[in-house]
Design an enzyme around this catalytic site. Sequence first.
Site, PDB file in Angstrom:
ATOM      1  N   ASP A  61      35.975  16.266  16.247  1.00  0.00           N
ATOM      2  CA  ASP A  61      36.857  15.608  17.217  1.00  0.00           C
ATOM      3  C   ASP A  61      38.239  15.437  16.593  1.00  0.00           C
ATOM      4  O   ASP A  61      38.372  15.291  15.369  1.00  0.00           O
ATOM      5  CB  ASP A  61      36.309  14.243  17.624  1.00  0.00           C
ATOM      6  CG  ASP A  61      37.102  13.634  18.777  1.00  0.00           C
ATOM      7  OD1 ASP A  61      37.027  14.177  19.882  1.00  0.00           O
ATOM      8  OD2 ASP A  61      37.808  12.639  18.545  1.00  0.00           O
ATOM      9  N   ASN A 109      44.508   6.350  21.866  1.00  0.00           N
ATOM     10  CA  ASN A 109      43.749   6.399  20.616  1.00  0.00           C
ATOM     11  C   ASN A 109      44.062   5.247  19.660  1.00  0.00           C
ATOM     12  O   ASN A 109      43.435   5.149  18.601  1.00  0.00           O
ATOM     13  CB  ASN A 109      43.983   7.745  19.904  1.00  0.00           C
ATOM     14  CG  ASN A 109      45.457   8.030  19.661  1.00  0.00           C
ATOM     15  OD1 ASN A 109      46.247   7.139  19.341  1.00  0.00           O
ATOM     16  ND2 ASN A 109      45.830   9.309  19.794  1.00  0.00           N
ATOM     17  N   HIS A 204      37.541   6.828  21.159  1.00  0.00           N
ATOM     18  CA  HIS A 204      38.810   7.550  21.033  1.00  0.00           C
ATOM     19  C   HIS A 204      39.335   7.531  19.605  1.00  0.00           C
ATOM     20  O   HIS A 204      40.542   7.665  19.382  1.00  0.00           O
ATOM     21  CB  HIS A 204      39.865   7.017  22.008  1.00  0.00           C
ATOM     22  CG  HIS A 204      39.487   7.198  23.440  1.00  0.00           C
ATOM     23  ND1 HIS A 204      39.350   8.430  24.029  1.00  0.00           N
ATOM     24  CD2 HIS A 204      39.182   6.291  24.400  1.00  0.00           C
ATOM     25  CE1 HIS A 204      38.986   8.280  25.288  1.00  0.00           C
ATOM     26  NE2 HIS A 204      38.877   6.996  25.541  1.00  0.00           N
ATOM     27  N   ASP A 209      33.784   9.362  17.651  1.00  0.00           N
ATOM     28  CA  ASP A 209      33.628  10.288  18.775  1.00  0.00           C
ATOM     29  C   ASP A 209      32.882  11.550  18.352  1.00  0.00           C
ATOM     30  O   ASP A 209      32.044  12.079  19.094  1.00  0.00           O
ATOM     31  CB  ASP A 209      34.993  10.658  19.346  1.00  0.00           C
ATOM     32  CG  ASP A 209      35.553   9.588  20.277  1.00  0.00           C
ATOM     33  OD1 ASP A 209      34.864   8.565  20.469  1.00  0.00           O
ATOM     34  OD2 ASP A 209      36.666   9.773  20.794  1.00  0.00           O
TER      35      ASP A 209
END
Length: 609
Positions: A61, A109, A204, A209
């Site tokens: 990610d 984020n 996030h 993630d």
Amino acid sequence: MGLLDFFKKKTRQSEVNEPKKINEKVQPTWPVKKHGNVNTSKIELNPSVLDQLKGKFIAFDVETTGLSVNADRIVELGAVIFIDGKPTEYFSTLVNPLIHISPSASAVNHITNDMIASAPGEPETYSKFLDFIGDAINGETLMCAHNASFDFSFLSNTLSRLGFDAEIHYIDTLSLSRKYVHGLENYQQCTLENHFGFSNGTAHRAKSDAENCGKILKEILLIADKSFVAEREMIERSKPCQEELFVCAFIQHAITERHGDIYWLRFRKNSSGYVDAACLYTFLKFKFAKKGKYVIVRRNAGNLVNLSSEPCTASEGGTDYIRVFFKNALDLTTLSEYIFSVFNDCYKSMMDYIGNGNYARREAENAISTMTRLSDNDVLQLLEESNRNDSKEDVPVNIQIEPIIDRSAVIIEANHTRVPLAQIKNRGNWDRGFDDGYPYWEQGETARKDGHIDEAILLFDKARYNGYEAPALYESYAKAYRTIKDYSNEIVILEEGMERLPNQTGIFEARRDKALKLLYTKQESERIAKEKERSKAEKAAQKEKQTLRHKGRCILQMDDDGNIIKEFETIAAAANEVGVSSKSIRDAANGVQKHAGGFCWTYKEQCVN
């Protein structure tokens, strides 16, 4: 030179260790190597890929400064190595790409410019990252991400910009979840986390993630595995038997020796026992039936072989096609050019379809994935074994071909209430006829399937009257009449369909010919039944006469004026009562003498007559 060596040689130690200031206009201070060659490929899930993922994969990610692959940069990397479905090693770091983080990106984020100000730069980060993912850089270990094209497009851009070469293969959990996880309102990662019961306290952020993405993939693999078990069973059921594979090998050989492209060539046995030879679409089929082995070819190809043949059924293409019976595959040698011709036509149609883009190509590959593929070595071995088996015993083919019943051999009594063709509405206006008539046909089909045949036929009549003349109407009529064994009406309506829809003649004619056989059989059965009944009656009458003869003839005792004195069932009964010999009474009854015992005698039936 290794990756770390490259950067150790090209980058000052102070630049790696010292915090970097963030400025949108600042250019990298390290010498940049020419662009690398990075390819990232999405891999579709299949049984072999699933087995590979069960052993090892890397979940991945990224968090970025924005959505533009070219203008924005990665600010956080997260990767987790899964072994046997369990997370074993983690990689997580912020990155200082010397690009300003937009407020909108930070709002998602929660990574700020201050947080990345002291983070390591791109060269150091990606050198360590590539060491972490190991052989995934060569495509050997698969990676995964959710909405993976986003993550891997950023990774590809970054690695190539920094001068790295890589071949990365990945799985997308977003597309997989849409295929295998049903009933969700959406397929965002947080929705899947809730569905499977995974917590994510730092949503996030790259590391958490990535880990949850790997857990989601594991759950999807469990679901997919069950699906593949069913698929493998279906593949096994659809695989031709060894003797059928001999014919498949002959077909493939006929194509390859004429330089046909067999990359897409596959074979499959369907639930009705036919083996399809397909190039995405079926171009040839054959069957090993109780009656014999036969291949289905166009009627005009029948003159290519000196073999027994007969018309096909409607489901096999109708009278436009024929069954050609054979003993072994080599009997079909004279059909080799025909086989290549129909394959070539099919190949062109298939190429037109996959020419529509990558999606069409993937769909085509999925469609043939469950079918049997023969290698060149398979074909060679099968043909050699087939030749050995055929040389052991040469048994002639003896096929009983059913004769076609001529229409004049049956009595057609079609009683119906359909209007003549001349009175049909909307003739010549297909669209209007469809609009006005289709609803009646649709209602009729429902009634037919529910077993209400009389109602269905009346609705079909209304559809026809309003101008609906699609092939489906005549198919429905024929099925309805076949159900109630009204073969006469079936024949008549199919002949009307042949007249109105010439392009369907082959299929309608095959149905008509079958109805003729059934009607002929029915009428022959009725004729034979009547003949048996007549013969039975004659035998009964003969038996009754024999019984009467066995019992004796009824005799009358009379005076000279012809008055009946008494009736006796037999001469013996009269002789016993009157005391006169049976011979005297019989002689008197037969006119040999006038009296017996002083009385006249005659047989009762003579008196009645």
